[in-house]
Every structure is written in structure tokens, then in C-alpha cells.
Design an enzyme around this catalytic site. Structure first.
Site, short mmCIF file in Angstrom:
data_model
loop_
_atom_site.label_atom_id
_atom_site.label_comp_id
_atom_site.label_asym_id
_atom_site.label_seq_id
_atom_site.Cartn_x
_atom_site.Cartn_y
_atom_site.Cartn_z
N LYS A 49 46.18 43.09 35.88
CA LYS A 49 46.71 41.77 35.50
C LYS A 49 47.93 41.93 34.60
O LYS A 49 48.89 41.17 34.67
CB LYS A 49 45.64 40.95 34.78
CG LYS A 49 44.58 40.40 35.72
CD LYS A 49 43.35 39.93 34.98
CE LYS A 49 42.27 39.49 35.97
NZ LYS A 49 40.94 39.38 35.34
N GLN A 93 37.35 38.63 29.69
CA GLN A 93 36.99 39.39 30.88
C GLN A 93 35.46 39.46 31.01
O GLN A 93 34.78 39.91 30.09
CB GLN A 93 37.60 40.80 30.81
CG GLN A 93 37.40 41.64 32.05
CD GLN A 93 38.10 41.07 33.29
OE1 GLN A 93 39.21 40.59 33.21
NE2 GLN A 93 37.43 41.12 34.43
N ASP A 116 40.86 30.46 32.63
CA ASP A 116 39.84 30.65 33.67
C ASP A 116 39.15 29.35 34.07
O ASP A 116 38.36 29.32 35.01
CB ASP A 116 38.77 31.63 33.19
CG ASP A 116 39.08 33.06 33.58
OD1 ASP A 116 39.50 33.28 34.73
OD2 ASP A 116 38.91 33.96 32.73
N1 GUN Z 1 35.52 39.18 36.09
C1 GUN Z 1 35.58 39.24 37.43
N2 GUN Z 1 36.36 38.23 37.91
C2 GUN Z 1 36.80 37.54 36.83
C3 GUN Z 1 37.63 36.38 36.67
O1 GUN Z 1 38.13 35.78 37.61
N3 GUN Z 1 37.83 35.97 35.39
C4 GUN Z 1 37.27 36.61 34.35
N4 GUN Z 1 37.53 36.15 33.13
N5 GUN Z 1 36.50 37.67 34.45
C5 GUN Z 1 36.27 38.13 35.69
#
Ligand code: GUN
Length: 276
Positions: A49, A93, A116
Site C-alpha cells: 500500500k 491493519q 476502511d
Molecule cells: N486486512 C485484510 N484486508 C484488509 C482491509 O481491506 N483493510 C484492513 N484494514 N485490513 C485488512
């Protein structure tokens, strides 16, 4: 042969738009990615990311906390980020270690910085089809279907796996678009009865090869979200090769819903900045 829903191509297009808008506004949005512990997959996701952020002009700060941190202390740390006017977006995360109350943590993020879309306020806004911040994986699926001019209204959609990241928000978006949604969870008896009926099948479980072509109807649209890794590599929740013959459209296991998630997370960061 099914048409491939190319998530990499669309995500590049979305990233370009995000980059152009950031440049034209002359801003440099800040996203903080919070990681607890040393889960190597989480580290890998965040570093990916981070790379993509640079490409679009977003500054991603990777904030790591010790595995032993407790819920209360983590909330205090998130509150600091909430109050910090230089921070536009906050991403926690997942998964968090078991001793941490994930729901409380998600509630502690300022709704305006919630890239998110996990905060209850943003979830409620999605219920009434008024959300600015929608969970990226779910929104990514919808934008991929839109890109290929696949209509949603009147379609029967089977969603296998109702997690907070993908399945549950996706069900709401399909409902908001007048689809008929069959929501299948761990306790659903005979999920294949539903997948065989559906025009669109979404699988977001993380169970290697859960679904093959015998469990869908001819011409259906197959969206793979879940992946599993083992010594042989990365595998989908669906058996991609077997589906190819029977589906009309399908996402690849790599380059399908994954890159869309990252692009929409970055776009959400820009949205957070503009909500200020
Ligand atoms: N862990 C796996 N996929 C995601 C996601 O889309 N957002 C977050 N915050 N954690 C994740």
C-alpha cells in the site's frame, strides 16, 4: 470462455484519477497505517500500500505497536491520530491480535478519517445509501462490475462469507442497487443450492477451492475475493480454470479484487482529506 474482469487495469485507471486530482488540488494527503505485532502478511500488505501511495501522491506512515499493547492503550494512540490535524486517514491493519477488541478499536477511529469504512456511523450511512467512505474491497467489486457494464438491478447475488471487510458491506451495496441478495454464512445449510441459483456469485471466505464450475449456473459472474497461501503458492476460493468454461465473467485470483482494494483505499484517503 469467460471474460476476465481485469482489476489491475481498472485500478491503474482509478489511481491515475486520484493522482490527477491530488496534483490539481496541490495537496499531499496523509494516511497512517496502524499495525499491531509482527504478522508478516500485514507488513507485506502495508508495504505494498505504501508503494502505491507514493505513486498517487499520498504519504503513508507505517505506525507499529508492540503485540502486547492492550485495547485501552491502543485507543489512546488512535485518539492522538484523530486529534492530529496533519493526519487525513487512519487504517488499522486487520487482523488484530486476539486479546484486542477489534470492534472497539474500529469505533475509536474518527468517522471522517475512517478510510476502511469500519466505523458504525459509516456502516449506518451505507445502510441508507449515503456513505462517503465505503469499505474498499466491497466498493472495488461494484466498480469492477460497473466498468464491464454489468447491471446489478434484478440480479440474484449469492455472497459466501459475510465478513466486515468484504461480504457484509457488499451485501448492503447490492441491496442498495436493487439486487436480490442471498447471504450465506458458516451455518448456511448447503451453500451450493444458493450459488447454483445466482447470476452473480461472490466468494470471500479464505477457503482454498471452495467453489468449482459444478456449483454455478452457466453464464454466471464469479467474483473471487478470498485467497489462501500454502507451499504451492496463492490459491483462490474458486477454482479459476474450471470456472472459465462455464462463467460469463470472472475475476482472476491475482489482479482481480486485490488491486481494486488498494486503489479505493487510496481514493478514500483523498475523500477524507476533502471532508476536512
Ligand atoms: N486486512 C485484510 N484486508 C484488509 C482491509 O481491506 N483493510 C484492513 N484494514 N485490513 C485488512
Amino acid at each position: 470462455m469467460a471474460i476476465i474482469l481485469d482489476g489491475t487495469k481498472l485500478s491503474n485507471k482509478i489511481n491515475k484519477k486520484t493522482k490527477n486530482e491530488i496534483e490539481s488540488l496541490g495537496i499531499s494527503p496523509n494516511l497512517v497505517a496502524v499495525q499491531v505485532g509482527e504478522n508478516p502478511e500485514s507488513s507485506l500488505y502495508i508495504s505494498h500500500k505504501s508503494k502505491k501511495s507514493v505513486e498517487v501522491g499520498i504519504v503513508l506512515s507505517h505506525l507499529k505497536f508492540d503485540e502486547a499493547i492492550d485495547t485501552k492503550t491502543l485507543i489512546k494512540e488512535i485518539n492522538k491520530l484523530n486529534k492530529d490535524s496533519s493526519v487525513d486517514g487512519i487504517m488499522i491493519q486487520l487482523p488484530l491480535p486476539n486479546h484486542i477488541d477489534t470492534k472497539l478499536i474500529c469505533q475509536s477511529i474518527s468517522p471522517q478519517k475512517d478510510v476502511d469504512g469500519f466505523h458504525p456511523l459509516n456502516k449506518g450511512l451505507l445502510d441508507i445509501n449515503k456513505a462517503d467512505l465505503i469499505p474498499p474491497t466491497a466498493q472495488g467489486v461494484i466498480e469492477l462490475l460497473n466498468e464491464y457494464n454489468i447491471p446489478l438491478a434484478g440480479k440474484t447475488v449469492a455472497i459466501i462469507g459475510l465478513g466486515e471487510i468484504a461480504g457484509k458491506p457488499l451485501a448492503k451495496i447490492f441491496v442498495n442497487n436493487d439486487a436480490t441478495v442471498l447471504m450465506c454464512n458458516k451455518k448456511t445449510i448447503n451453500i451450493f443450492k444458493f450459488t447454483k441459483e445466482a447470476d452473480i456469485v461472490v466468494v470471500a471466505v479464505g477457503h482454498k477451492y471452495l467453489l468449482d464450475e459444478t456449483q454455478i449456473k452457466k453464464g454466471s459472474i464469479v467474483i473471487n475475493i478470498g485467497i489462501t497461501k500454502d507451499e504451492e503458492g496463492i490459491h483462490g476460493d474458486v477454482v479459476f480454470e474450471s470456472m472459465l468454461k462455464k462463467a460469463s465473467y470472472i475475476t482472476p485470483i491475482i489482479g482481480g479484487t486485490g488491486p481494486m482494494t488498494v486503489s479505493l483505499l487510496l481514493r478514500n484517503t483523498l475523500i477524507c482529506r476533502k471532508l476536512k
